[in-house]
Write a protein that holds these residues in place. Structure first.
Motif, PDB file in Angstrom:
ATOM      1  N   TYR A  17      37.747   1.970 -11.985  1.00 11.02           N
ATOM      2  CA  TYR A  17      36.993   0.811 -11.492  1.00 11.02           C
ATOM      3  C   TYR A  17      37.093   0.828  -9.983  1.00 11.02           C
ATOM      4  O   TYR A  17      38.193   0.976  -9.433  1.00 11.02           O
ATOM      5  CB  TYR A  17      37.603  -0.493 -12.011  1.00 11.02           C
ATOM      6  CG  TYR A  17      37.416  -0.738 -13.496  1.00 11.02           C
ATOM      7  CD1 TYR A  17      36.215  -1.246 -13.984  1.00 11.02           C
ATOM      8  CD2 TYR A  17      38.460  -0.508 -14.389  1.00 11.02           C
ATOM      9  CE1 TYR A  17      36.058  -1.503 -15.337  1.00 11.02           C
ATOM     10  CE2 TYR A  17      38.311  -0.763 -15.751  1.00 11.02           C
ATOM     11  CZ  TYR A  17      37.103  -1.264 -16.212  1.00 11.02           C
ATOM     12  OH  TYR A  17      36.944  -1.507 -17.540  1.00 11.02           O
ATOM     13  N   GLU A  18      35.987   0.629  -9.316  1.00 21.02           N
ATOM     14  CA  GLU A  18      35.995   0.717  -7.860  1.00 21.02           C
ATOM     15  C   GLU A  18      36.876  -0.371  -7.239  1.00 21.02           C
ATOM     16  O   GLU A  18      37.586  -0.144  -6.266  1.00 21.02           O
ATOM     17  CB  GLU A  18      34.554   0.593  -7.331  1.00 21.02           C
ATOM     18  CG  GLU A  18      34.425   1.063  -5.905  1.00 21.02           C
ATOM     19  CD  GLU A  18      32.966   1.104  -5.430  1.00 21.02           C
ATOM     20  OE1 GLU A  18      32.060   1.064  -6.268  1.00 21.02           O
ATOM     21  OE2 GLU A  18      32.779   1.162  -4.202  1.00 21.02           O
ATOM     22  N   ASP A  19      36.875  -1.541  -7.855  1.00 23.25           N
ATOM     23  CA  ASP A  19      37.570  -2.667  -7.218  1.00 23.25           C
ATOM     24  C   ASP A  19      39.066  -2.702  -7.485  1.00 23.25           C
ATOM     25  O   ASP A  19      39.809  -3.348  -6.748  1.00 23.25           O
ATOM     26  CB  ASP A  19      36.927  -4.005  -7.633  1.00 23.25           C
ATOM     27  CG  ASP A  19      36.832  -4.144  -9.141  1.00 23.25           C
ATOM     28  OD1 ASP A  19      37.090  -3.143  -9.860  1.00 23.25           O
ATOM     29  OD2 ASP A  19      36.515  -5.244  -9.612  1.00 23.25           O
ATOM     30  N   THR A  20      39.525  -2.019  -8.529  1.00 24.85           N
ATOM     31  CA  THR A  20      40.962  -2.085  -8.827  1.00 24.85           C
ATOM     32  C   THR A  20      41.624  -0.721  -8.818  1.00 24.85           C
ATOM     33  O   THR A  20      42.857  -0.622  -8.736  1.00 24.85           O
ATOM     34  CB  THR A  20      41.205  -2.690 -10.232  1.00 24.85           C
ATOM     35  OG1 THR A  20      40.624  -1.794 -11.210  1.00 24.85           O
ATOM     36  CG2 THR A  20      40.589  -4.068 -10.354  1.00 24.85           C
ATOM     37  N   GLY A  21      40.844   0.324  -8.964  1.00 28.17           N
ATOM     38  CA  GLY A  21      41.438   1.655  -9.062  1.00 28.17           C
ATOM     39  C   GLY A  21      42.004   1.956 -10.445  1.00 28.17           C
ATOM     40  O   GLY A  21      42.462   3.067 -10.701  1.00 28.17           O
ATOM     41  N   LYS A  22      42.000   0.968 -11.327  1.00 22.78           N
ATOM     42  CA  LYS A  22      42.469   1.212 -12.696  1.00 22.78           C
ATOM     43  C   LYS A  22      41.477   2.120 -13.420  1.00 22.78           C
ATOM     44  O   LYS A  22      40.269   2.091 -13.132  1.00 22.78           O
ATOM     45  CB  LYS A  22      42.557  -0.121 -13.471  1.00 22.78           C
ATOM     46  CG  LYS A  22      43.556  -1.100 -12.893  1.00 22.78           C
ATOM     47  CD  LYS A  22      44.960  -0.797 -13.422  1.00 22.78           C
ATOM     48  CE  LYS A  22      45.991  -1.715 -12.763  1.00 22.78           C
ATOM     49  NZ  LYS A  22      47.349  -1.158 -12.828  1.00 22.78           N
TER      50      LYS A  22
END
Lengths: 602, 602
Positions: free
Chosen positions: B329-334
């Motif tokens: 996910y771009e916003d969390t890096g997860k």
């Protein structure tokens, strides 16, 4: 002088062709199957440009021979992937025969994605292909009304309903009743309604102005045969108009219609109940022909001649068997649906565990209005129940599911119109009662093996009418019943299949079979009418076998092998109560049906 | 000493069998296809008692040969009706090979209507079949977590998700990732997940405690071969770890994964866009391997080592190609989903007109969680769009439709899990991109004819991995590209199909093909590892051809004919932009693929 009308939907052109000599003796199924086998590429996509829809009145249509105005429709079936013929009563065969049309061949299709719909109007020596979006997207009852206003001469009408227009594989071709009030005469099977829909034709309207009764080449022989057959039909307890000692009529079909079979088959333990789980239905009596008879009588008592309910109603001009009916609403006497046949009552009744006659009538009315085959759709709803989505016996649940088919955007509705195989597979059902992809009718093959042999080996897929061994196995011939449990049924099935192919070509209704099997005079009458009409000596069996061979060769070229002549595994593995038997006919016996005549591919 | 574990789900018994001499050289696909062909009745219902599910690690699994721990799963396919092998990375092949299990054969099934689910635990010389309803009816991510708690030793896990448990024909077998955190390793094709579901088994857990590395019979030859192959793989621009002049790595698979193909195929005009309507996708770059690479790098810049995004990730222990990835996910890096492969990105991306990477990742995550094959499901959603139910390009619409598959009572959900053929036929679509009932992958056969020949003639149905001529037609071999437009591709396809059957048996990942085609040393290395392991001289082509013949014979006995070796009509009739070509390979050329070796039924 008979002609062929060839319509090309690529450019909406048509031409009239002289009937070639090699097709001279071919009408009805003989015509459709020969044209399909000779002209259609067997591997083509049945719903694209290269399939053809072929329409042909039976040989004796409109001649005055009794019950001889059946109409055949043929093509490559989107349901089975093989050759198909379905036939029906109604007005169209008579109309076409009177204006000298031996067959209509519809080929090509407007470009994929086209939004225009067409109707076809056939008159003596004339054909119009008319852009007509008004006829599309509406129920067949409304459609019949609209057409009747536009064409007030009581023309023959056949067409496809909403289901066929959306290419649902459960779609049949509807036809109008002889009174032109009702779309209930269906060439239902094999999804041929979708083939017409793929051509973007909603209705074919045939008018016989200027037409005349076809003239037999040997009128003397024809007349002699006609009299013999009429006599035999009228004397037979199934097709006749006999009365008992007290003057009460007891001709089975005239009084109770085909639905007289419901109690008989349930009693015999061969009535497939709740999606082929049991062979006897506790609610049979409530939806039987006797129950319909009683309901009609009751509304007659109540409303007198104003009731629209009836039995003993002919499906085609000149029918003396008159097995059709109209089921009335009990509270108003208005017609609810016409006809309510044994197969439909079973498919939408016992097969779903539904024993409420009005629910069954309503499901049948919906099928007619949507342009759906009742046998296919009943089995499709059976799979919906078997898959746990609706409970067996839930008439309202079944009705609601079927009504979804009006809504183009309803996935359930589209699925309900797609046939039992697709519905069953979608729901992970492993008891899907089909042969060659087409739903089985109202006789379980486990206790009645001959009909199982027909289901398995017929070129048409699961179909009782292609070799109705029930006549021998349950009803008896010449007073003798052939043991339904016997495992040697290949010869019986082959004999029925070949004779049927002949009858399906003659225009005769299959119900003459009872009297021609029992009464040599009846058989002679049938043959003499055909021979007299053509002034030829046609051998019934070889004529029929040649049709079967032609059809089988098409299927072979379409990729069928003997493996396709098998019933689903569950019939061999799950015993059917109450007799607790499985379908034990050997593969070798199944292959014997066609083996003596030609090699099937292996 | 290799053994066979035979599990009978009729009575939940098992037994260990000595590997018979005739199976000694057979592992992976050679094992599954031979057992299926010899033991399964070809006409059986694939979802009932008589089908078998056969599982086998490749011959060199766990030996230390590079990228050689693929797991094969075989059976009669509910999707094609023919024999099937699907293979995957993950942990299970390694685990089974280390405890000497050459194959698991699962036969029988609990009675229809049974409500109990089972899991199977395989240890060295031991097998437990455990009633376990807790594992059923949940997503595969949750399932992996549960199993990891119950079995904390990082076992191999394969199983079926909700889709397979409900007998959806689009269901694959999932497998756990090497870290045991993810169910993304799929033996996806042919509906084999539904076969496992029909046996009422949710998961097969394999633990290698007490196991050991399999010992080659000729270690010297094996080692020599291993070194040659490693060397060739590392030197090859597709599989290697090369760097350019500036030290930037450019190994294609290591850096961009299989998804490096998106831009290449779209550029070539052979990328099937919007359900095979066009050959070039304007949004290709946005969902390409390069875009994934960039996204991973971006999250690394932002979150450092905390990002779960990665490329260059191995799908199996001992893989040095490492083409897998995890999309963050771009916003969390997860991690959002792992892996995101070319075929999946195409099926759920360009095929649906979707160019939003996060939408594609989400669709893939849903497929994994439901236990659905991405290729089949992408095509199924393509048919939903082609049928007008969801608009092309509508990522949210596609996601919502797919989510319905969680709900057992959702008809749309069941249909989405049933494969493209059923969905397309339900909606009256006459452009259904399947071969033998199985959805085609991400190369349009019109401009690239060799892959079309493979699709048409493969025993497996529409499948690129069964004869990946793309390697010659698009990527080139020994620096030379075979003209993709040539109409003579039977020999090319046959050569690829036979070599592939050998590779699928060895345990090697198919991606060694690039280096064995280009580099004689690579080919020699492959052969020497296999020969060294067995101490035999195995001819690659004849070994592969024998497997193909065995498979083909099964299909013939199941009712297949050359007519089944054809592509759908629309590929021959509708030209594909931008090159505006149709699939013009002749039927005779298609039949030549197998003709020199044995007669197919006609």
């Amino acid at each position: 002088m008979s002609q062929i009308l060839r319509i090309n939907m690529n450019d909406r052109s048509h031409r009239w062709e002289k009937l070639p000599p090699e097709l001279e003796t071919f009408a009805g199924r003989a015509f459709t199957s020969n044209v399909v086998a000779d002209e259609v590429e067997p591997t083509c996509d049945p719903l694209r440009e290269y399939n053809k829809l072929v329409i042909s009145p039976g040989l004796l249509s409109a001649t005055g021979a009794p019950s001889s105005s059946r109409l055949s429709v043929g093509g490559k079936s989107p349901l089975t992937g093989g050759i198909k013929e379905a036939n029906a009563g109604g007005l169209t065969a008579t109309k076409l025969a009177r204006i000298g049309v031996r067959g209509i061949i519809i080929e090509g299709k407007p470009p994929t994605g086209a939004s225009t719909w067409y109707s076809v109007v056939v008159r003596k020596g004339k054909c119009e292909i008319i852009k007509n979006n008004d006829y599309a997207g509406i129920g067949t009852y409304d459609l019949i009304s609209k057409i009747s206003k536009d064409y007030p001469t009581k023309p023959g009408i056949i067409g496809c309903g909403i289901a066929g227009q959306r290419l649902g594989k459960g779609a049949g071709l509807f036809g109008n009743s002889i009174e032109n009030t009702d779309p209930g005469r269906f060439a239902g099977r094999g999804g041929l309604g979708a083939v017409l829909g793929s051509k973007r034709i909603v209705a074919i309207i045939s008018d016989d102005a200027g037409g005349s009764t076809p003239e037999p080449k040997d009128r003397t022989k024809f007349e002699a045969g006609r009299k013999k057959l009429v006599d035999a039909l009228m004397k037979h307890p199934i097709t006749g108009r006999l009365k008992d000692d007290k003057g009460k009529p007891f001709g089975a079909l005239k009084n109770y219609g085909t639905n007289v079979l419901t109690n008989i088959l349930s009693e015999a333990g061969g009535y497939p109940t709740r999606a082929f789980r049991e062979g006897r239905f506790e609610g049979a009596a409530k939806i039987s022909g006797e129950a319909v008879h009683e309901l009609v009588d009751k509304t007659r008592e109540k409303f007198g001649d104003k009731t629209e309910g009836k039995y003993g109603h002919p499906c085609q001009p000149g029918c003396i068997i008159a097995c059709s009916n109209a089921v009335p609403y009990e509270d108003t006497g208005k017609a609810h649906v016409s006809p309510l046949e044994y197969e439909s009552v079973w498919a939408l009744g016992g097969n779903l565990g539904i024993d409420v006659l009005q629910d069954v009538a309503e499901l049948n009315r919906l099928c007619n209005d949507l342009g759906l085959d009742t046998i296919e759709t009943g089995n499709t709803l059976g799979m919906l129940m078997e898959g746990g989505m609706v409970k067996f016996g839930d008439g309202k649940g079944a009705t609601n599911a079927l009504k979804q088919a009006y809504d183009e955007k309803s996935i359930l509705g589209r699925l309900v119109a797609s046939g039992a195989k697709i519905m069953g597979e979608t729901l992970g059902v492993t008891r899907i009662p089909v042969a060659k992809g087409q739903s089985l009718p109202a006789y379980d093959p486990r206790p009645i093996r001959g009909i199982g042999v027909t289901y398995a080996t017929s070129n048409m897929g699961g179909d009782h009418t292609s070799g109705y061994t029930i006549a021998a196995e349950i009803l008896g011939m010449k007073g003798k019943v052939t043991d339904p449990r016997s495992l040697e049924k290949s010869e019986l099935s082959r004999a029925f299949q070949s004779t049927t192919a002949y009858i399906d070509s003659s225009g005769y209704c299959l119900f003459i079979a009872f009297c021609i099997l029992d009464d040599d005079n009846g058989f002679a009458g049938m043959k003499e009418t055909v021979d007299g009409f053509l002034d030829k000596d046609i051998d019934v069996t070889s004529y029929g076998l040649e049709i079967l061979k032609k059809e089988r060769d098409f299927n072979r070229r379409a990729g069928f092998t003997p493996i396709d002549d098998r019933l689903p595994e569950f019939f061999r593995k799950e015993p059917l109560p109450p007799h607790n038997v499985t379908f034990d006919v050997s593969d070798a016996e199944l292959d014997k049906v066609y083996a003596p005549y030609w090699h099937a591919a292996v």
